[in-house]
Write a protein that holds these residues in place. Structure first.
Motif, short mmCIF file in Angstrom:
data_model
loop_
_atom_site.label_atom_id
_atom_site.label_comp_id
_atom_site.label_asym_id
_atom_site.label_seq_id
_atom_site.Cartn_x
_atom_site.Cartn_y
_atom_site.Cartn_z
N ALA A 140 -10.76 1.87 11.53
CA ALA A 140 -10.78 0.63 10.76
C ALA A 140 -11.06 0.97 9.30
N SER A 141 -11.16 -0.06 8.48
CA SER A 141 -11.57 0.14 7.09
C SER A 141 -12.26 -1.13 6.62
N GLY A 142 -12.88 -1.04 5.44
CA GLY A 142 -13.53 -2.20 4.86
C GLY A 142 -12.60 -3.06 4.05
N GLY A 143 -11.28 -2.79 4.13
CA GLY A 143 -10.30 -3.59 3.40
C GLY A 143 -10.25 -3.21 1.93
N GLY A 144 -9.67 -4.10 1.14
CA GLY A 144 -9.63 -3.91 -0.31
C GLY A 144 -8.86 -2.68 -0.74
N ALA A 145 -9.52 -1.84 -1.53
CA ALA A 145 -8.87 -0.66 -2.13
C ALA A 145 -8.39 0.32 -1.07
N ASP A 146 -9.08 0.40 0.08
CA ASP A 146 -8.66 1.33 1.13
C ASP A 146 -7.27 0.98 1.66
N VAL A 147 -7.04 -0.31 1.89
CA VAL A 147 -5.75 -0.75 2.43
C VAL A 147 -4.65 -0.58 1.38
N ILE A 148 -4.92 -0.97 0.14
CA ILE A 148 -3.91 -0.83 -0.92
C ILE A 148 -3.59 0.65 -1.15
#
Length: 293
Positions: A140-148
């Protein structure tokens, strides 16, 4: 692999994501927020925005609204990412964000070390970095910059997630100079350093391992399962036991360390008596897929 095994594997991941996200949130709220220290990434931007909103409108919310802002920002990012990257990764990221939002809003922001800002940076970085590392290990990830960053690197192999995150943090901390005193910038950078160190210590995704599986199972069921379910190539070598003189096969595969547990589950499912040798931290060159999720 049987459907029941897949359900058990995903359930373990979800439980791990929930607990690691709570650890991340505790590190943020108990050690950073009370001292006006800011995280890196998009969460840091949301915290700065929260501070500006609270100061401008002279309000005193009963919970930290930065988490609400962060969740709202992630909604369009996740919708766009749905067409670009793994759905399983995104669903686990949504779980992480869904736990993170109320946790950051409800965990008290009372400083556990009210008189020691530096120690708060260090402990907060250790706890939240370890939490982030664990939910990354769970896929998983914390969203935000990780996903982009993941979307960008998928579109351009010359880019890196680390480079994108560094750029995001540089802009954030340079902005802190204009809005806050230099102490806020220094302590925020100290936190980010410790956060990154402990996140990397826990999240060992890019450490490659070679695995040799010695099995007497007829056919190549294990090899097919590894290729179909994990997307990893397998080399099969025919062998013979020196003591038993029995025919066997050696399956050779190279994968990232965070995939090891999944591989063990597959092997155990097909041949509980297989002999498995794992060798860590190997250097791999050539046609090898370095997985990001």
């Amino acid at each position: 692999m049987k459907k029941s095994s897949l359900v058990v594997n995903e359930t373990k991941k979800c439980i791990g994501i929930i607990f690691s996200t709570l650890l991340y949130c505790f590190g943020i709220n108990a050690f950073l927020v009370p001292h006006n220290i800011y995280c890196g990434g998009f969460m840091g931007y949301c915290q700065v925005l929260r501070t500006l909103i609270v100061d401008f409108f002279d309000i005193n919310p009963t919970f930290d609204i930065a988490s609400i802002i962060y969740y709202c920002i992630n909604v369009p990012i996740l919708i766009f990412a749905w067409f670009k990257i793994s759905h399983g990764y995104l669903l686990r990221t949504i779980l992480c964000l869904t736990v993170m939002t109320p946790a950051l809003a409800l965990i008290p922001t009372k400083a556990l070390l009210p008189d020691d800002r530096l120690a708060s940076c260090l402990i907060g970085g250790i706890l939240s970095g370890a939490g982030a590392g664990f939910y990354l290990r769970m896929g998983a990830s914390g969203g935000g910059a990780d996903v982009i960053g993941l979307i960008l690197i998928r579109g351009n192999k010359g880019k890196s997630i680390g480079g994108f995150n560094l750029m995001v943090n540089m802009v954030l901390y340079l902005g802190c100079i204009f809005f806050f005193d230099i102490g806020v910038l220094i302590y925020s950078v100290i936190f980010s350093v410790f956060f990154s160190i402990f996140m990397d210590k826990v999240y060992t995704q890019n450490i490659n391992e070679e695995v040799k599986i010695i099995t007497r199972l007829p056919g190549d069921q294990i090899g097919k399962a590894i290729m179909e379910e994990m997307g990893r190539g397998v080399t099969i070598i025919n062998s013979k036991g020196a003591y038993t003189n029995g025919e066997s096969r050696i399956l050779y595969v190279v994968l990232s360390k965070y995939e090891i547990q999944y591989l063990r589950t597959i092997v155990k499912e097909y041949d509980p008596n297989a002999f498995v040798v794992e060798s860590g931290s190997v250097n791999v060159y050539g046609n090898y897929l370095k997985k990001l999720i």
